[in-house]
Design an enzyme around this catalytic site. Sequence first.
Site, short mmCIF file in Angstrom:
data_model
loop_
_atom_site.label_atom_id
_atom_site.label_comp_id
_atom_site.label_asym_id
_atom_site.label_seq_id
_atom_site.Cartn_x
_atom_site.Cartn_y
_atom_site.Cartn_z
N MET A 1 -8.35 -3.29 -9.13
CA MET A 1 -8.03 -5.04 -8.93
C MET A 1 -7.61 -5.42 -9.61
O MET A 1 -7.24 -6.90 -9.55
CB MET A 1 -9.51 -5.39 -8.09
CG MET A 1 -9.96 -4.43 -7.31
SD MET A 1 -11.75 -4.87 -7.39
CE MET A 1 -12.87 -5.21 -8.37
N TYR B 1 -9.74 5.62 -8.70
CA TYR B 1 -9.74 4.86 -7.36
C TYR B 1 -8.95 3.57 -6.96
O TYR B 1 -8.72 3.75 -5.70
CB TYR B 1 -10.97 4.99 -6.82
CG TYR B 1 -11.71 4.67 -7.36
CD1 TYR B 1 -12.04 3.06 -6.08
CD2 TYR B 1 -13.10 3.80 -8.17
CE1 TYR B 1 -13.29 2.35 -6.61
CE2 TYR B 1 -13.69 2.92 -8.31
CZ TYR B 1 -14.05 2.34 -7.94
OH TYR B 1 -14.85 1.34 -7.56
N TYR C 1 0.93 -1.16 -0.01
CA TYR C 1 -0.28 -0.16 0.02
C TYR C 1 0.77 1.29 0.46
O TYR C 1 1.92 1.17 0.81
CB TYR C 1 -1.08 0.50 1.37
CG TYR C 1 -2.27 0.76 0.98
CD1 TYR C 1 -2.54 1.08 -0.07
CD2 TYR C 1 -2.70 1.63 2.12
CE1 TYR C 1 -3.98 1.32 -0.43
CE2 TYR C 1 -3.50 3.25 1.66
CZ TYR C 1 -4.19 1.96 0.82
OH TYR C 1 -5.04 3.24 0.45
N ASN D 1 -15.44 3.97 1.82
CA ASN D 1 -16.55 3.52 0.35
C ASN D 1 -17.54 5.20 0.41
O ASN D 1 -17.60 5.30 -1.25
CB ASN D 1 -17.09 2.08 0.68
CG ASN D 1 -15.59 1.04 0.26
OD1 ASN D 1 -14.51 1.65 -0.50
ND2 ASN D 1 -15.46 0.12 1.19
N SER E 1 -19.02 -3.71 -5.86
CA SER E 1 -18.24 -3.39 -4.53
C SER E 1 -18.53 -2.31 -3.69
O SER E 1 -19.14 -2.52 -3.83
CB SER E 1 -16.30 -2.90 -5.02
OG SER E 1 -16.75 -1.57 -5.67
N PHE F 1 -7.90 9.27 -7.98
CA PHE F 1 -8.81 9.66 -6.60
C PHE F 1 -8.26 8.77 -5.53
O PHE F 1 -8.19 7.33 -5.72
CB PHE F 1 -10.11 10.14 -6.76
CG PHE F 1 -10.58 10.47 -5.23
CD1 PHE F 1 -10.16 11.88 -5.67
CD2 PHE F 1 -11.74 9.58 -4.56
CE1 PHE F 1 -11.03 12.00 -3.94
CE2 PHE F 1 -12.13 10.08 -3.40
CZ PHE F 1 -11.73 11.49 -2.44
N TRP F 2 -8.22 9.75 -4.51
CA TRP F 2 -7.06 8.53 -3.23
C TRP F 2 -7.57 9.75 -2.10
O TRP F 2 -7.52 10.78 -1.52
CB TRP F 2 -5.96 8.46 -2.89
CG TRP F 2 -5.27 7.32 -1.71
CD1 TRP F 2 -6.53 6.41 -1.33
CD2 TRP F 2 -4.43 8.03 -0.76
NE1 TRP F 2 -5.43 6.19 -0.27
CE2 TRP F 2 -4.16 6.89 -0.12
CE3 TRP F 2 -3.20 8.52 -1.15
CZ2 TRP F 2 -2.75 7.04 0.07
CZ3 TRP F 2 -1.85 8.46 -0.54
CH2 TRP F 2 -2.15 7.53 0.53
N VAL F 3 -9.14 8.85 -1.16
CA VAL F 3 -9.89 9.21 -0.29
C VAL F 3 -8.82 9.69 1.12
O VAL F 3 -8.87 10.56 1.80
CB VAL F 3 -11.27 8.85 0.10
CG1 VAL F 3 -10.39 7.80 0.76
CG2 VAL F 3 -11.60 9.48 0.67
#
Length: 379
Positions: free
Chosen positions: A294, A291, A100, A173, A200, A316-318
Site C-alpha cells: 500500500m 501480500y 495489476y 481476504n 485491512s 503470497f498472492w491468493v
Amino acid sequence: MWLLLHTVSSSRQRAWRKNVVALFKLARHRDRANVRLFSQSAGLSARTCKALQYRRHGDPLHVLQLEDIDLPPIGAKDVLVKMLAAPINPSDINMLQGTYAILPELPAVGGNEGVARVEEVGSQVKSLKKGDWVIPRDAGLGTWRTEAVLAEDDVVSLPNDIPLLSAATLGVNPCTAFRMLSDFEDLKPGDTVIQNAANSGVGQAVIQIAAARGINTINVVRNRPEFAQLSDRLRAIGASHVINEEALRRPEMKELFKSCPKPKLALNGVGGKSATELLRHLQVGGSMVTYGGMAKQPVTVPVSALIFKDVKVRGFWVTQWKRDHPHGAFRAMLVELCSLIRQGKLTAPACSEVSLQEYGQALDAAMQPFTAAKQVLIM
C-alpha cells in the site's frame, strides 16, 4: 400417337404439380422453423443486465460507466446467476488503473469478488442447482453487475446460511489470511504473529483466524485521530496487541515481548519502512510474507537480518494459489472458513452497503486514506 403423348404429358404435369406442392410445403416449414429460431435467438440476445464497464484504464471514477450489456445464451455447462453483493477491493482499483498483475481484455466489467445466486442451470450442469449461492473461483470474472452467465467450473458454491456480507467478502481476504497463517510457519497455540495493515480486510481476518487457533497477534496500524476507537474495535475481534507504526521503533517493544514470545511470522501489506520494522522483531529463523504494498515503496531487507537471524522473505498472492491447487483444496478451505463464521469466530469487516447506481460514491470512499469500512455494492 397424339393420345399417348397427351397421356404422358398429363402424367408429367401431375408429377410436376406434386413436386411443386411438396417444395412449397417444405419451404413453408423452413420459414416457420427459421421464424422460431430467430425469435428464440432474439429473445436470448435481448436479455441484458446492468454492469459497471470500462473501455480503457485510468482513474476509476472516470473510466467506469454503468451500462446495459447483453447476456450470452446459457450453454449446456453454464449457469445464469444474479449477483447479490460485491465488494470494492484494492486489487479492483489497481485493475481499473491498469497496474495489476493480471488485466482482462477490454471492454471489461469491474470487480473480482462477490456472491451470486443461481437462477438457471444448463442441461449438463451437475454440481449446482437453482437457488445455490456461488462465488468466483478466480479473478477477472467481473462481479460489478446485476446478472452474469458463467461456466459451472468458474464458480464454487457456498452455504446460504451465512451472512450475505460474509459470503460476499469471503473469497479473497479471509482466504489470503488463512493460507498465510497455514503455509509458511508451523504455528502453535501461544505463538505470535506480527502484522501491519491490521485494519485491512486481510488484517481483520488474520486477527480472527489466529485468535481461533490460540495464536497471539501484534497488530500495527497507522496513527490517526480515532486510534483509541480502532484499537478497541480490533481487540473486540481478538487482537492481542494494537500499536501504531511509531511504537515499533520504541524501546517499549521490549516490554510487550515480556507478555508474548517474539513473532515466528510477520505479514506485510504495506512495504517500505514498515516492512523493515516488522523484520527487526522477528525471532531467529522467522518468515516475513508480503501480500500487498500500500505504501508503494520497496521492501528493504537489512543484511544483518539475513546473516544473523536467517529470516525468510516470501511473497503470497491468493490468485496464484487458487490456480496452483485443485478445486478440492479451495473448497476445503471454504468449508473451514464457513465453520468459523457459523461459530461467530469470523465476521465480515466493517462494511458500507451502497447500491450499484451509487457506485461513484462507493469508489470515492474506497480510495480514501484511513478508510474505516469496506465498500460493498448491493445489486
